[in-house]
Design a protein around this motif. Sequence first.
Motif, PDB file in Angstrom:
ATOM      1  N   GLN A  32      -6.530 -78.085  14.235  1.00 50.91           N
ATOM      2  CA  GLN A  32      -5.109 -78.033  14.586  1.00 50.91           C
ATOM      3  C   GLN A  32      -4.745 -79.167  15.533  1.00 50.91           C
ATOM      4  O   GLN A  32      -3.692 -79.788  15.397  1.00 50.91           O
ATOM      5  CB  GLN A  32      -4.756 -76.684  15.229  1.00 50.91           C
ATOM      6  CG  GLN A  32      -3.286 -76.536  15.551  1.00 50.91           C
ATOM      7  CD  GLN A  32      -2.396 -76.636  14.321  1.00 50.91           C
ATOM      8  OE1 GLN A  32      -2.641 -75.981  13.318  1.00 50.91           O
ATOM      9  NE2 GLN A  32      -1.365 -77.463  14.390  1.00 50.91           N
ATOM     10  N   LEU A  33      -5.621 -79.460  16.484  1.00 53.87           N
ATOM     11  CA  LEU A  33      -5.399 -80.568  17.416  1.00 53.87           C
ATOM     12  C   LEU A  33      -5.242 -81.880  16.659  1.00 53.87           C
ATOM     13  O   LEU A  33      -4.320 -82.652  16.911  1.00 53.87           O
ATOM     14  CB  LEU A  33      -6.570 -80.642  18.399  1.00 53.87           C
ATOM     15  CG  LEU A  33      -6.535 -81.728  19.464  1.00 53.87           C
ATOM     16  CD1 LEU A  33      -5.447 -81.426  20.491  1.00 53.87           C
ATOM     17  CD2 LEU A  33      -7.888 -81.828  20.148  1.00 53.87           C
ATOM     18  N   GLN A  34      -6.126 -82.109  15.700  1.00 52.64           N
ATOM     19  CA  GLN A  34      -6.057 -83.332  14.904  1.00 52.64           C
ATOM     20  C   GLN A  34      -4.830 -83.338  13.998  1.00 52.64           C
ATOM     21  O   GLN A  34      -4.211 -84.384  13.807  1.00 52.64           O
ATOM     22  CB  GLN A  34      -7.340 -83.500  14.094  1.00 52.64           C
ATOM     23  CG  GLN A  34      -8.530 -83.830  14.983  1.00 52.64           C
ATOM     24  CD  GLN A  34      -9.825 -83.899  14.210  1.00 52.64           C
ATOM     25  OE1 GLN A  34     -10.234 -82.940  13.555  1.00 52.64           O
ATOM     26  NE2 GLN A  34     -10.476 -85.048  14.271  1.00 52.64           N
ATOM     27  N   ALA A  35      -4.458 -82.199  13.467  1.00 53.66           N
ATOM     28  CA  ALA A  35      -3.257 -82.112  12.629  1.00 53.66           C
ATOM     29  C   ALA A  35      -2.002 -82.415  13.446  1.00 53.66           C
ATOM     30  O   ALA A  35      -1.018 -82.928  12.912  1.00 53.66           O
ATOM     31  CB  ALA A  35      -3.154 -80.722  12.000  1.00 53.66           C
ATOM     32  N   ASP A  36      -2.049 -82.140  14.751  1.00 50.76           N
ATOM     33  CA  ASP A  36      -0.922 -82.420  15.639  1.00 50.76           C
ATOM     34  C   ASP A  36      -0.877 -83.877  16.084  1.00 50.76           C
ATOM     35  O   ASP A  36      -0.037 -84.257  16.890  1.00 50.76           O
ATOM     36  CB  ASP A  36      -0.971 -81.515  16.877  1.00 50.76           C
ATOM     37  CG  ASP A  36      -0.694 -80.057  16.542  1.00 50.76           C
ATOM     38  OD1 ASP A  36      -0.137 -79.781  15.457  1.00 50.76           O
ATOM     39  OD2 ASP A  36      -1.036 -79.191  17.367  1.00 50.76           O
ATOM     40  N   GLY A  37      -1.818 -84.706  15.583  1.00 49.05           N
ATOM     41  CA  GLY A  37      -1.774 -86.135  15.867  1.00 49.05           C
ATOM     42  C   GLY A  37      -2.785 -86.656  16.864  1.00 49.05           C
ATOM     43  O   GLY A  37      -2.791 -87.837  17.185  1.00 49.05           O
ATOM     44  N   PHE A  38      -3.641 -85.801  17.391  1.00 48.12           N
ATOM     45  CA  PHE A  38      -4.670 -86.245  18.330  1.00 48.12           C
ATOM     46  C   PHE A  38      -5.772 -86.948  17.535  1.00 48.12           C
ATOM     47  O   PHE A  38      -6.345 -86.374  16.620  1.00 48.12           O
ATOM     48  CB  PHE A  38      -5.260 -85.044  19.088  1.00 48.12           C
ATOM     49  CG  PHE A  38      -6.126 -85.409  20.254  1.00 48.12           C
ATOM     50  CD1 PHE A  38      -5.592 -85.483  21.524  1.00 48.12           C
ATOM     51  CD2 PHE A  38      -7.482 -85.652  20.092  1.00 48.12           C
ATOM     52  CE1 PHE A  38      -6.386 -85.796  22.614  1.00 48.12           C
ATOM     53  CE2 PHE A  38      -8.278 -85.980  21.169  1.00 48.12           C
ATOM     54  CZ  PHE A  38      -7.737 -86.050  22.437  1.00 48.12           C
ATOM     55  N   VAL A  39      -6.041 -88.221  17.876  1.00 45.81           N
ATOM     56  CA  VAL A  39      -7.062 -89.007  17.181  1.00 45.81           C
ATOM     57  C   VAL A  39      -8.263 -89.143  18.111  1.00 45.81           C
ATOM     58  O   VAL A  39      -8.156 -89.740  19.188  1.00 45.81           O
ATOM     59  CB  VAL A  39      -6.527 -90.399  16.781  1.00 45.81           C
ATOM     60  CG1 VAL A  39      -7.614 -91.216  16.114  1.00 45.81           C
ATOM     61  CG2 VAL A  39      -5.310 -90.260  15.880  1.00 45.81           C
ATOM     62  N   ILE A  40      -9.382 -88.601  17.706  1.00 44.25           N
ATOM     63  CA  ILE A  40     -10.579 -88.611  18.550  1.00 44.25           C
ATOM     64  C   ILE A  40     -11.205 -89.995  18.552  1.00 44.25           C
ATOM     65  O   ILE A  40     -11.716 -90.458  17.542  1.00 44.25           O
ATOM     66  CB  ILE A  40     -11.608 -87.569  18.065  1.00 44.25           C
ATOM     67  CG1 ILE A  40     -11.001 -86.171  18.099  1.00 44.25           C
ATOM     68  CG2 ILE A  40     -12.881 -87.638  18.917  1.00 44.25           C
ATOM     69  CD1 ILE A  40     -11.832 -85.118  17.401  1.00 44.25           C
ATOM     70  N   SER A  41     -11.150 -90.650  19.721  1.00 48.30           N
ATOM     71  CA  SER A  41     -11.802 -91.950  19.848  1.00 48.30           C
ATOM     72  C   SER A  41     -13.138 -91.823  20.572  1.00 48.30           C
ATOM     73  O   SER A  41     -14.019 -92.655  20.389  1.00 48.30           O
ATOM     74  CB  SER A  41     -10.890 -92.946  20.570  1.00 48.30           C
ATOM     75  OG  SER A  41     -10.480 -92.435  21.815  1.00 48.30           O
TER      76      SER A  41
END
Length: 129
Positions: A32-41
Amino acid sequence: MSSQRVMFLAFLVVMIGMAFVVGRKSADHLAQLQADGFVISQDFNGTPKLLVDSTQQRIAFVDSKGATQLNFDQISALDVAFDGKKEAPVNYRIEIFSDALSDGKVGIVYENEWRARQEYSRFRQLIGR
């Protein structure tokens, strides 16, 4: 089969089931975090999971209860802490302090002092502290 063996097997099945549920919830919150636009760097692992989105200058803590996000500038202080006595410390963690957190801080737990200090150093450098 003895009653002790049956009880042990029942306990083992319950523990495995609980671990699966907790792992699944964490994975759902991460998705859900990634679907909300958070890109894990950067992924600093630990418990809860500490993630960084360098582009948006945000961090996130993810566990089975949910995901919490903070901007880099919302972090007021960082520290490495442990529980127990100096002779036998346990529960090494990075403590991240912020007024935006309900408890004022969150601890990212690592398996030992070396790992906690290594990740602390890397995290400080990444967020410019």
